[in-house]
Design an enzyme around this catalytic site. Structure first.
Site, PDB file in Angstrom:
ATOM      1  N   SER A 169      59.465  57.149   4.144  1.00 44.14           N
ATOM      2  CA  SER A 169      58.849  56.464   3.545  1.00 44.14           C
ATOM      3  C   SER A 169      57.005  56.933   4.596  1.00 44.14           C
ATOM      4  O   SER A 169      57.549  57.283   6.080  1.00 44.14           O
ATOM      5  CB  SER A 169      58.478  55.379   3.604  1.00 44.14           C
TER       6      SER A 169
ATOM      7  N   LYS B  77      70.028  60.033  14.991  1.00 46.44           N
ATOM      8  CA  LYS B  77      70.361  58.122  13.803  1.00 46.44           C
ATOM      9  C   LYS B  77      70.183  58.357  12.411  1.00 46.44           C
ATOM     10  O   LYS B  77      68.923  58.779  12.026  1.00 46.44           O
ATOM     11  CB  LYS B  77      68.909  57.898  13.910  1.00 46.44           C
TER      12      LYS B  77
ATOM     13  N   CYS C 202      61.979  63.176  -2.031  1.00 44.70           N
ATOM     14  CA  CYS C 202      61.078  63.331  -2.180  1.00 44.70           C
ATOM     15  C   CYS C 202      60.269  64.395  -2.803  1.00 44.70           C
ATOM     16  O   CYS C 202      58.531  64.316  -2.831  1.00 44.70           O
ATOM     17  CB  CYS C 202      60.385  62.632  -0.077  1.00 44.70           C
TER      18      CYS C 202
END
Length: 499
Positions: free
Chosen positions: A226, A173, A281
């Site tokens: 996140s 996904k 990140c």
């Protein structure tokens, strides 16, 4: 308008929910594509296809799997420019960054090609009289990956190549903001000979994510995103009995000691903070200058940052592209606009930046904030944009304490010429990945990637040995066979009988 549909069972499957999401070209601000958003029923249908495919793929030989993966690696290499162009069109990063993303994903495909050695078991013979004990690793079944917008090709390739090499089938996904690269990866896998249903791509939003987290036939979930979402993924999927690796956010620091090569440190800070527009990140978002070097270091960073050319990702002259959405651009800008009120010196203000001919793009320039306080929003939050904060520390110990006080523990770096200081740092710092004179210490494919504290939820890092262990489960077999000379065994092998 182009429509991105699902890839299920080795073919394109049109969305049936009637819901679509917009996909925007960040350089122009124009909606260029729509992506189908799956319903829970569509997710279930994809899982059933993957479950059926597992019955065969899970029993396939290692030779059959690696044959496909070697062919896949060749196709990815031949199509790396085409994949990079899709990334640039929907994410906005410059072509060289996009090519680098594909290259880092290829590392994990190459690791998967060598899965035969990684899946070797262990054997202990004669642990007791004619008793042997062996350890083996077996696939889990159907597993899922939920991936972020910032690396639409690399992060999926951190997951599914190892998962399918281990014998699992996979539901991907991807982010609905830049979905096309995922479909391209799946199409190439099919072309390489991956059987239908082994790799499936289901597009969607929270509806699809929740369906994956609660589906009883999904054994494990991998996630990168996140921290708040990573925490939710871990909590929800674990409550539903799934194995979870959920990689969260970061606030990566770079400690610069007084003995460091300041030119090299400034080069590294600019590359690590502003590369890929800061949307990664592992970006360095906080530089901690130790001692009296702060002013000189800030000036060197400013000189370099001012020369970075911002423009469309498909322009060869561009060194940094736009941000993914206008809303994200505005959020990043808000941190810069509020920095002065919270005690920072705004050395460079990238807000309000535009590019001629692309005025509606999601543009922001490079921002540099000095003397940032640890209680300010710009320091505490993961901004995820081209904003670099500089903090000051009097000593090495003070700098390490500052870094270790952060709730995040993804990556960090030290710049120094002192081997003793570097050794202390790598042992004392509370982060999962450490660089010594390396600003972005992303491990190579055969070492695992992952942070500490609020940067990781779950016990396993991603790819490398941790990734292989995550996508398999161990089994120990204890065996005792009677000696052929012991009594009647059904077939006379000619051994003398003991009476």
């Amino acid at each position: 308008m182009k429509t991105v549909n699902h890839w299920i069972g080795g073919k394109t499957v049109e969305g049936a929910s009637g819901n679509y999401g917009p996909v925007t070209d960040p350089a122009t601000g124009e909606v260029t594509t729509q992506v189908a958003l799956a319903s829970a029923a569509e997710v279930d249908a994809a899982v059933q296809v993957a479950k059926d495919a597992y019955q065969t793929w899970g029993q396939s030989s290692l030779a059959a799997r690696t044959k496909v993966l070697f062919a896949y690696r060749a196709l990815l290499d031949a199509n790396r420019d085409a994949i990079a162009e899709l990334i640039t069109a929907e994410h906005g990063k410059v072509h060289s960054d996009a090519l680098g993303e594909v290259a880092r994903g290829l590392e994990i495909v190459e690791l998967a090609c060598g899965i035969t050695t990684q899946l070797k078991g262990e054997l202990s013979t004669s642990v007791s009289s004619r008793v042997d004990v062996s350890s083996i690793r077996q696939p889990l079944g159907v597993v899922a990956g939920i991936t972020p917008f910032n690396f639409p090709a690399m992060v999926p390739m951190w997951m599914f190549p190892l998962a399918v090499a281990c014998g699992n089938t996979f539901i991907l996904k991807p982010s609905e903001k830049d979905p096309s690269a995922a479909n391209k990866l799946a199409e190439l896998a099919s072309e390489a000979g991956l059987p239908a249903g082994v790799l499936n791509v289901v597009h969607g939003d929270k509806v699809a994510v929740d369906a994956l987290l609660s589906h009883p036939d999904i054994a494990a979930v991998s996630f990168v995103g996140s921290t708040p979402i990573a925490r939710h993924i871990h909590t929800t999927a674990s409550a539903n009995g799934k194995r979870v690796q959920a990689l969260g956010g970061a606030k990566n620091h770079m400690l610069v000691l007084p003995d460091a090569d300041l030119d090299a440190a400034a080069d590294a800070a600019v590359s690590a903070a502003y590369g890929s527009a800061g949307e990664r990140c592992m970006a360095i978002s906080a530089v901690v200058a130790v001692g009296s070097i702060g002013d000189e270091l800030v000036e060197k960073i400013r000189e370099r940052a001012e020369k970075i050319k911002v423009g469309p990702g498909n322009n060869p002259d561009s060194e940094m592209g736009p941000l993914i959405t206008a809303a994200h651009r505005d959020k990043v800008a808000s941190y810069v606009k509020g920095a002065a009120d919270q005690g920072a010196d705004v050395i460079l203000d990238g807000t309000g930046y535009t590019v001629d001919g692309f005025e509606k793009g999601h543009w922001i320039g490079l921002s540099l904030l000095d003397n940032v306080k640890t209680d300010s929003d710009a320091y505490r939050d993961e901004i995820f944009g081209p904003v670099l904060c500089v903090l000051r520390a009097e000593t090495y110990e003070e700098g390490v304490a500052l870094i270790n006080a952060s709730p995040f523990g993804n990556g960090t770096a030290i710049f120094t010429r002192d081997g003793g200081a570097a050794r202390r740092f790598q042992l004392e710092i509370e982060a999962g990945m450490v660089g010594v004179n390396v600003p972005i210490p992303v491990p190579v494919g055969y070492h695992s990637f992952g942070g500490w504290k609020d940067s990781l939820f779950g016990d396993h890092h991603i790819y490398g040995n941790d990734g292989i262990h995550f996508y398999t489960r161990g089994k120990v077999v204890t065996t005792r066979w009677p000696d052929p000379s012991e009594g009647h065994i059904g077939v006379d092998l000619g051994f003398p009988r003991n009476h």
